[in-house]
Write a protein that holds these residues in place. Structure first.
Motif, PDB file in Angstrom:
ATOM      1  N   PRO A 169      -1.957   8.759   4.198  1.00  0.00           N
ATOM      2  CA  PRO A 169      -2.716   8.223   3.058  1.00  0.00           C
ATOM      3  C   PRO A 169      -3.202   9.358   2.161  1.00  0.00           C
ATOM      4  O   PRO A 169      -3.389  10.492   2.609  1.00  0.00           O
ATOM      5  N   TYR A 219      -8.786   0.994  -3.354  1.00  0.00           N
ATOM      6  CA  TYR A 219      -7.897   2.132  -3.562  1.00  0.00           C
ATOM      7  C   TYR A 219      -8.052   2.741  -4.947  1.00  0.00           C
ATOM      8  O   TYR A 219      -7.592   3.857  -5.171  1.00  0.00           O
ATOM      9  N   ARG A 269      -7.085  11.889   8.311  1.00  0.00           N
ATOM     10  CA  ARG A 269      -7.530  11.107   7.170  1.00  0.00           C
ATOM     11  C   ARG A 269      -8.855  11.635   6.622  1.00  0.00           C
ATOM     12  O   ARG A 269      -9.792  11.857   7.368  1.00  0.00           O
ATOM     13  N   GLU A 314       0.820  -1.217   0.000  1.00  0.00           N
ATOM     14  CA  GLU A 314       0.000   0.000   0.000  1.00  0.00           C
ATOM     15  C   GLU A 314       0.852   1.264   0.000  1.00  0.00           C
ATOM     16  O   GLU A 314       0.328   2.367   0.156  1.00  0.00           O
ATOM     17  N   TRP A 342       0.273   6.187  -0.385  1.00  0.00           N
ATOM     18  CA  TRP A 342       0.633   7.150   0.639  1.00  0.00           C
ATOM     19  C   TRP A 342       1.475   8.255   0.024  1.00  0.00           C
ATOM     20  O   TRP A 342       2.048   8.095  -1.061  1.00  0.00           O
TER      21      TRP A 342
END
Length: 225
Positions: free
Chosen positions: A60, A219, A74, A45, A49
């Motif tokens: 993120p 995502y 976030r 992941e 980021w």
């Protein structure tokens, strides 16, 4: 044991006020989605980021740095001075409930003021010189005036929040014009609301006395500020 009508009329108002106060308290003290100082980022992941240019920490995408709080949040929507807290991924649903129940309670207050005012009309000629009557009537008008202001302001705020959820954009993203990429897939409104409230059960969207369970978001829907 039977209750008289006056006690029965107070029950709905007490329930609305209780939900409103619960939403206000929880939205004020709840963590909006503050990022830890040293987040553990899975290698798979890492591409989702980015580095914050203000606090030099990884965050993120779609996160934002709040200059008032001094940290990144976030999916931050905005910093609300009324709750003295940021509105982010973890408490956005409580802020929506706060706006919703404020509108209901304001409307309920205006209805009571309207009925009470017309109840006073037949007594106006006879009781105008009475001290209690004059001041109660003045307070009634002040209550109606404040109710109209609060209802109008909160309704406009609630409308902009709903539009943001329908379009899957935050207030910060709208101001920065970063969501004009037409290639970004558009999610159905049921999915966006479920992600905000943390459940697919629509009846639970109106209950502040629960814990939000974040839903896993693909995502490929993500965007960033």
């Amino acid at each position: 044991m039977e209750r008289n009508p006056s006690e029965m009329d107070k029950i709905p108002e007490t329930q609305k006020l209780g939900k409103l106060m619960a939403s206000l308290f929880r939205a004020s003290v709840a963590d909006p989605g503050k990022l830890p100082e040293n987040p553990k980022i899975p290698i798979t992941e890492l591409e989702h980021w980015e580095l914050c240019n203000k606090c030099n920490m990884m965050r993120p995408k779609r996160s934002h740095h709040c200059s008032r709080c001094g940290h990144c949040v976030r999916r931050m929507d905005h910093h609300c001075p009324w709750i003295n807290n940021c509105v982010g991924e973890d408490n956005h649903w409580l802020f929506l409930q706060l706006c919703f129940y404020t509108q209901i309670l304001s409307s309920y207050t205006l209805i009571l003021d309207f009925c009470h005012y017309y109840y006073f009309l037949p007594l106006k000629k006879e009781n105008w010189d009475v001290f209690v009557f004059r001041h109660e009537l003045a307070l009634l008008r002040i209550s109606a005036f404040m109710g109209l202001i609060i209802l109008g302001g909160i309704s406009r705020l609630f409308y902009t929040q709903l539009v943001g959820i329908f379009t899957d954009t935050t207030s910060i993203e709208k101001m920065s014009n970063c969501c004009e990429d037409i290639s970004r897939p558009r999610k159905p409104w049921q999915q966006t609301f479920s992600e905000v409230f943390g459940t697919h059960w629509k009846i639970l969207w109106f209950i502040p006395f629960r814990q939000r369970q974040p839903l896993r978001v693909p995502y490929h829907f993500a965007n960033h500020v």
